[in-house]
Design an enzyme around this catalytic site. Sequence first.
Site, PDB file in Angstrom:
ATOM      1  N   HIS A 276      -9.226   1.545   5.056  1.00 26.57           N
ATOM      2  CA  HIS A 276      -7.918   1.662   5.701  1.00 26.57           C
ATOM      3  C   HIS A 276      -8.029   2.599   6.905  1.00 26.57           C
ATOM      4  O   HIS A 276      -8.818   3.551   6.877  1.00 26.57           O
ATOM      5  CB  HIS A 276      -6.879   2.192   4.708  1.00 26.57           C
ATOM      6  CG  HIS A 276      -5.490   2.149   5.265  1.00 26.57           C
ATOM      7  ND1 HIS A 276      -4.998   3.141   6.080  1.00 26.57           N
ATOM      8  CD2 HIS A 276      -4.514   1.210   5.175  1.00 26.57           C
ATOM      9  CE1 HIS A 276      -3.763   2.810   6.451  1.00 26.57           C
ATOM     10  NE2 HIS A 276      -3.450   1.644   5.914  1.00 26.57           N
TER      11      HIS A 276
ATOM     12  N   GLU B 158      -6.332   4.971   7.885  1.00 26.93           N
ATOM     13  CA  GLU B 158      -6.158   6.401   7.592  1.00 26.93           C
ATOM     14  C   GLU B 158      -7.428   6.995   6.987  1.00 26.93           C
ATOM     15  O   GLU B 158      -7.741   8.162   7.199  1.00 26.93           O
ATOM     16  CB  GLU B 158      -4.930   6.596   6.681  1.00 26.93           C
ATOM     17  CG  GLU B 158      -3.646   6.399   7.486  1.00 26.93           C
ATOM     18  CD  GLU B 158      -2.501   5.748   6.740  1.00 26.93           C
ATOM     19  OE1 GLU B 158      -2.490   5.760   5.502  1.00 26.93           O
ATOM     20  OE2 GLU B 158      -1.596   5.212   7.427  1.00 26.93           O
TER      21      GLU B 158
ATOM     22  N   SER C   9       3.799  -2.140  10.073  1.00 25.02           N
ATOM     23  CA  SER C   9       5.256  -2.205  10.207  1.00 25.02           C
ATOM     24  C   SER C   9       5.859  -3.563   9.850  1.00 25.02           C
ATOM     25  O   SER C   9       6.813  -4.005  10.492  1.00 25.02           O
ATOM     26  CB  SER C   9       5.688  -1.769  11.614  1.00 25.02           C
ATOM     27  OG  SER C   9       5.279  -0.437  11.858  1.00 25.02           O
TER      28      SER C   9
ATOM     29  N   GLY D 287       3.060  -1.034   4.137  1.00 26.81           N
ATOM     30  CA  GLY D 287       3.120   0.382   3.765  1.00 26.81           C
ATOM     31  C   GLY D 287       4.548   0.774   3.441  1.00 26.81           C
ATOM     32  O   GLY D 287       5.045   0.545   2.343  1.00 26.81           O
TER      33      GLY D 287
ATOM     34  N   ASN E 295       0.868  -1.177   0.000  1.00 29.05           N
ATOM     35  CA  ASN E 295       0.000   0.000   0.000  1.00 29.05           C
ATOM     36  C   ASN E 295       0.907   1.230   0.000  1.00 29.05           C
ATOM     37  O   ASN E 295       1.503   1.561   1.018  1.00 29.05           O
ATOM     38  CB  ASN E 295      -0.875  -0.039   1.262  1.00 29.05           C
ATOM     39  CG  ASN E 295      -1.654   1.256   1.464  1.00 29.05           C
ATOM     40  OD1 ASN E 295      -1.792   2.066   0.549  1.00 29.05           O
ATOM     41  ND2 ASN E 295      -2.158   1.455   2.683  1.00 29.05           N
ATOM     42  N   TRP E 296       0.985   1.868  -1.166  1.00 30.70           N
ATOM     43  CA  TRP E 296       1.909   3.001  -1.294  1.00 30.70           C
ATOM     44  C   TRP E 296       1.395   4.257  -0.588  1.00 30.70           C
ATOM     45  O   TRP E 296       2.133   5.228  -0.461  1.00 30.70           O
ATOM     46  CB  TRP E 296       2.134   3.320  -2.766  1.00 30.70           C
ATOM     47  CG  TRP E 296       3.083   2.380  -3.457  1.00 30.70           C
ATOM     48  CD1 TRP E 296       3.814   1.370  -2.882  1.00 30.70           C
ATOM     49  CD2 TRP E 296       3.416   2.381  -4.853  1.00 30.70           C
ATOM     50  NE1 TRP E 296       4.582   0.758  -3.834  1.00 30.70           N
ATOM     51  CE2 TRP E 296       4.367   1.345  -5.049  1.00 30.70           C
ATOM     52  CE3 TRP E 296       3.017   3.148  -5.950  1.00 30.70           C
ATOM     53  CZ2 TRP E 296       4.914   1.078  -6.303  1.00 30.70           C
ATOM     54  CZ3 TRP E 296       3.552   2.871  -7.196  1.00 30.70           C
ATOM     55  CH2 TRP E 296       4.492   1.854  -7.365  1.00 30.70           C
ATOM     56  N   LYS E 297       0.150   4.290  -0.199  1.00 30.52           N
ATOM     57  CA  LYS E 297      -0.447   5.489   0.413  1.00 30.52           C
ATOM     58  C   LYS E 297      -0.226   6.687  -0.529  1.00 30.52           C
ATOM     59  O   LYS E 297      -0.253   6.512  -1.739  1.00 30.52           O
ATOM     60  CB  LYS E 297       0.133   5.712   1.808  1.00 30.52           C
ATOM     61  CG  LYS E 297       0.054   4.431   2.653  1.00 30.52           C
ATOM     62  CD  LYS E 297       0.316   4.646   4.098  1.00 30.52           C
ATOM     63  CE  LYS E 297       0.164   3.312   4.822  1.00 30.52           C
ATOM     64  NZ  LYS E 297       0.299   3.435   6.251  1.00 30.52           N
TER      65      LYS E 297
ATOM     66  N   GLU F 132      -5.180  -4.621  10.673  1.00 27.80           N
ATOM     67  CA  GLU F 132      -4.108  -3.651  10.862  1.00 27.80           C
ATOM     68  C   GLU F 132      -4.347  -2.871  12.151  1.00 27.80           C
ATOM     69  O   GLU F 132      -5.119  -1.913  12.170  1.00 27.80           O
ATOM     70  CB  GLU F 132      -4.063  -2.672   9.683  1.00 27.80           C
ATOM     71  CG  GLU F 132      -3.798  -3.344   8.351  1.00 27.80           C
ATOM     72  CD  GLU F 132      -3.171  -2.391   7.352  1.00 27.80           C
ATOM     73  OE1 GLU F 132      -2.122  -2.726   6.810  1.00 27.80           O
ATOM     74  OE2 GLU F 132      -3.724  -1.300   7.120  1.00 27.80           O
TER      75      GLU F 132
ATOM     76  N   GLY G  76       2.906   2.330  10.521  1.00 29.45           N
ATOM     77  CA  GLY G  76       3.867   3.405  10.302  1.00 29.45           C
ATOM     78  C   GLY G  76       4.603   3.829  11.562  1.00 29.45           C
ATOM     79  O   GLY G  76       5.285   4.850  11.581  1.00 29.45           O
TER      80      GLY G  76
HETATM   81  P1  PGA Z   1       3.186   0.293   7.473  1.00 29.59           P
HETATM   82  O1  PGA Z   1       1.715   0.517   6.888  1.00 29.59           O
HETATM   83  O2  PGA Z   1       3.699  -1.007   6.907  1.00 29.59           O
HETATM   84  O3  PGA Z   1       3.980   1.482   7.001  1.00 29.59           O
HETATM   85  O4  PGA Z   1       3.058   0.225   8.956  1.00 29.59           O
HETATM   86  C1  PGA Z   1       0.817  -0.550   6.745  1.00 29.59           C
HETATM   87  C2  PGA Z   1      -0.499  -0.063   6.205  1.00 29.59           C
HETATM   88  O5  PGA Z   1      -0.983   1.001   6.637  1.00 29.59           O
HETATM   89  O6  PGA Z   1      -1.115  -0.718   5.344  1.00 29.59           O
END
Ligand code: PGA
Length: 249
Positions: free
Chosen positions: A99, A101, A210, A231, A10-12, A171, A177
């Site tokens: 997600h 976010e 992470s 991510g 997931n590149w966000k 998640e 993150g």
């Molecule tokens: P992260 O993000 O690997 O940077 O913790 C995971 C995600 O939000 O899908």
Amino acid sequence: MSKKIYLYGNWKMNNTFSETEKFFETFTPAYEPLKGDANLEVGIFAPFTSLWPLSQGAKKNGIVFGAQNVYYEAKGAFTGEISIPMLKEYDVTHIIIGHSERRHIFLESDEVIAKKVKAVLDAGMIPVFCYGETLEERESGNTFTVMERQLKSAIDSLTPEEVHKIIYAYEPVWAIGTGKTATPDQAEEVCAWSRKLIGDDGAVILYGGSVKGSNAKELLSMKDIDGALVGGASLKPASFLEIYTAYKG
Ligand code: PGA
């Protein structure tokens, strides 16, 4: 036979159009040795504006690709939104929905997320449905109450076939993150519990938060974890693919 692993990136809000083209200059040779591995499914989810170069690179490599969000109406007065028919023209097959976010920064409710899941399924596409608790919810002992609400609101009105088509991604918000990973036991506990609640032994359930090369083996070896939603580590081909090579050992 060893299990199939889903490695989804997931590149966000990262990687512009030209950065996506550059990504594939490195990804394509790095992925070559893993290409024929029937136990690996790689997927990448990019911003809308990078979907074209993503689709070209993904098709060349035979990997899954998708978007990170979509609106549930097909068209109309919804300024700033992107619809499912718009994504279909890019051959998008998978869409991340719910997600954390989207839930926490953009205040998407369980109700809106459920409508998106249904709309994606109705279009014959696959929702990658994310759910998980915040640190506050975990510390107050509400992890399972929160997740039950999130999961049930998304799947309660669906048929068993629809429930099976969804790819689930647990998640924990506190692990996204932050560099803090759920322990393999913590992640397994929730994924095993989710499988029961979903009521489908064959449901695909990913862990996200992470995930990187150094913790991949322990996490992905857990019985109820079918893969990772990644991510930060997905932004570079080396750190992304290392997750699978570390797991394989
Ligand atoms: P992260 O993000 O690997 O940077 O913790 C995971 C995600 O939000 O899908």
